[in-house]
Motif scaffolding. Structure first.
Motif, PDB file in Angstrom:
ATOM      1  N   ASP A 302       0.826  -1.211   0.000  1.00 50.37           N
ATOM      2  CA  ASP A 302       0.000   0.000   0.000  1.00 50.37           C
ATOM      3  C   ASP A 302       0.860   1.261   0.000  1.00 50.37           C
ATOM      4  N   ALA A 303       1.938   1.254   0.766  1.00 54.51           N
ATOM      5  CA  ALA A 303       2.804   2.438   0.860  1.00 54.51           C
ATOM      6  C   ALA A 303       3.444   2.772  -0.479  1.00 54.51           C
ATOM      7  N   GLU A 304       3.707   1.757  -1.304  1.00 52.62           N
ATOM      8  CA  GLU A 304       4.330   1.998  -2.611  1.00 52.62           C
ATOM      9  C   GLU A 304       3.434   2.812  -3.538  1.00 52.62           C
ATOM     10  N   ASP A 306       1.717   5.415  -2.813  1.00 56.35           N
ATOM     11  CA  ASP A 306       1.629   6.827  -2.459  1.00 56.35           C
ATOM     12  C   ASP A 306       2.264   7.738  -3.506  1.00 56.35           C
ATOM     13  N   ARG A 314      -5.578   3.878  -9.240  1.00 51.07           N
ATOM     14  CA  ARG A 314      -4.807   3.754  -8.003  1.00 51.07           C
ATOM     15  C   ARG A 314      -5.695   3.241  -6.876  1.00 51.07           C
ATOM     16  N   ASP A 315      -6.924   3.733  -6.806  1.00 51.00           N
ATOM     17  CA  ASP A 315      -7.858   3.247  -5.786  1.00 51.00           C
ATOM     18  C   ASP A 315      -8.107   1.746  -5.957  1.00 51.00           C
ATOM     19  N   ARG A 318      -5.299  -0.265  -4.665  1.00 51.06           N
ATOM     20  CA  ARG A 318      -5.417  -0.370  -3.210  1.00 51.06           C
ATOM     21  C   ARG A 318      -6.466  -1.406  -2.833  1.00 51.06           C
TER      22      ARG A 318
END
Length: 329
Positions: A302-304, A306, A314-315, A318
Motif C-alpha cells: 500500500d505504501a508503494e 503513495d 490507483r484506488d 489499493r
C-alpha cells in the motif's frame, strides 16, 4: 493502511478496466489459436478453466495509474495471463494434480506428455507475441520473470528435509514462484510512465504477490474445496511445507513435531491425520503468524502506491490489496 482491511470483491478491483479485460479474453484466443487438432482441443479446455484474470487486471490498472496511454496494454495483459497459464499447466504436471479450479487438469484429461509440451507451446506463443510488438522492454521483464519462476520451482524440488525448511527459504520460493509474475505484470503496465512509477509498481507487485501466496497457503488450512477449488489440506497431503507450518514448528511440543514428521513420512496421509496436524498448527500460532505476515506485506504494498497521482486505477490497486488478504470472490 489500517489493520482492519475492508472486504472487496474482484469485480470492485476490475471495475476501471472491465472493458479492456473483455478484450484480453479475445486476445488470448487469437494468440493461442492453432490448426493442429490436439493443440486446439487443449486450448479450448484451457480457455474454459481460465482464471479470474488477476494478473492482467494488475497490468491494466498499473498502466492506467501511471497516466500514460499504452495501446499495447491489452495485448501485454493477454501475454501475462498466457505465461501464468503455462506455469499452471507445468505445475499441475509436476505435482500430478488432477483438478484445477474445479476442472480436470491438462495432465489428467490428456497426459503428462501433452501437458509438458502444451506448457512449452503457451510460453512460445507468449514470446512470439512479445517479439511481434518489436519492443525489447516488456520482453526483457517477462524473460527475467519466467527465469525467476523456473528457478523457484527448482528450489521447491530441492527441499528434501521438510521439517528443516525455514521462513527465509519459503520467502525466496514465493518471491520467485508467485510474486515475480505479479511484480512483472505491474512493471510492464507502467513501462510508458515515469521511472519512479515503474519502480514503485514493481515493488508493489512483489509485496502484493508475497501476500497473495501467504493468503493462498492459509486458505489450504482454513477453507474447503467449495471455496478454493481444491481439497482442504492439500499442501499437507502433498508434503508441501508453507508458512503456517513453518511458523508453528518452532512453538510445537516434541510430540506435535513427531506427529508432523509422521504425516511427512506417510505417502498418502488420511483425513484424520491431516485434520489433526491442521489443529496442532493452529494451536501453535502458525495461522495467526501467517496472517500477520500477509498484513505486513499488504501494508508495505500500500505504501508503494503513495507516489502515484490520485485516480480510480490507483484506488483499485489499493482495493486489490484488501482482495488479496481477504480472498473473498
Amino acid at each position: 493502511m489500517s489493520q482492519q482491511v475492508v472486504p472487496v470483491t474482484l469485480r470492485d478491483v476490475q471495475r476501471p478496466v472491465a472493458a479492456d479485460l473483455a478484450h484480453v479474453a479475445e486476445e488470448l484466443r487469437r494468440i493461442i489459436a492453432a490448426d493442429f487438432p490436439i493443440i486446439a482441443e487443449v486450448n479450448a479446455h484451457l480457455l474454459r478453466m481460465k482464471g479470474k484474470l488477476f494478473r492482467p487486471t494488475l497490468l491494466l490498472l498499473s498502466s492506467q495509474a501511471t497516466g500514460a496511454e499504452d495501446a499495447r496494454a491489452v495485448t501485454l495483459a493477454a501475454v501475462v495471463e498466457l505465461i501464468h497459464l503455462a506455469t499452471l499447466v507445468h505445475d499441475d504436471s509436476v505435482d500430478h494434480s488432477v483438478l484445477r479450479r474445479g476442472l480436470p487438469t491438462v495432465n489428467a484429461l490428456f497426459s503428462h506428455q501433452v501437458a509438458v509440451i502444451m506448457g512449452d507451446y503457451l510460453y512460445s506463443r507468449a514470446i512470439i507475441e512479445l517479439v511481434r510488438l518489436d519492443d525489447v522492454a516488456p520482453l526483457r521483464v517477462f524473460a527475467r520473470v519466467t527465469n525467476e519462476m523456473t528457478i523457484g520451482e527448482m528450489h521447491k524440488l530441492e527441499a528434501h528435509d521438510k521439517l528443516a525448511y525455514g521462513e527465509a527459504q519459503y520467502d525466496e520460493l514465493i518471491r520467485a514462484k508467485t510474486a515475480s509474475l505479479l511484480s512483472g505484470a505491474c512493471e510492464v503496465g507502467a513501462l510508458r510512465g515515469p521511472e519512479e512509477y515503474r519502480a514503485a509498481l514493481a515493488r508493489f507487485g512483489m509485496r502484493l504477490g508475497m501476500a497473495f501466496q501467504i493468503a493462498d497457503d492459509l486458505l489450504d488450512y482454513t477453507a474447503g474445496e467449495a471455496v478454493t477449488g481444491k481439497p482442504s489440506g492439500r499442501d499437507l497431503r502433498e508434503h508441501t511445507v508453507t508458512l503456517p507450518l513453518i511458523a508453528a514448528l518452532g512453538a510445537m511440543s516434541a510430540a506435535d513435531r513427531r506427529l508432523v514428521g509422521e504425516l511427512m513420512a506417510t505417502p498418502d496421509p488420511g483425513d484424520a491425520l491431516v485434520a489433526e496436524v491442521i489443529g496442532r498448527v493452529a494451536a501453535a500460532g502458525g495461522l495467526d503468524y501467517a496472517r500477520r505476515r500477509a498484513l505486513e506485506l499488504a501494508q508495505q504494498a500500500d505504501a508503494e502506491l503513495d507516489v502515484l497521482p490520485p485516480s480510480p486505477a490507483r484506488d483499485a490497486l489499493r482495493d486489490s490489496i484488501a482482495y488479496v488478504v481477504e480472498r473473498r470472490s
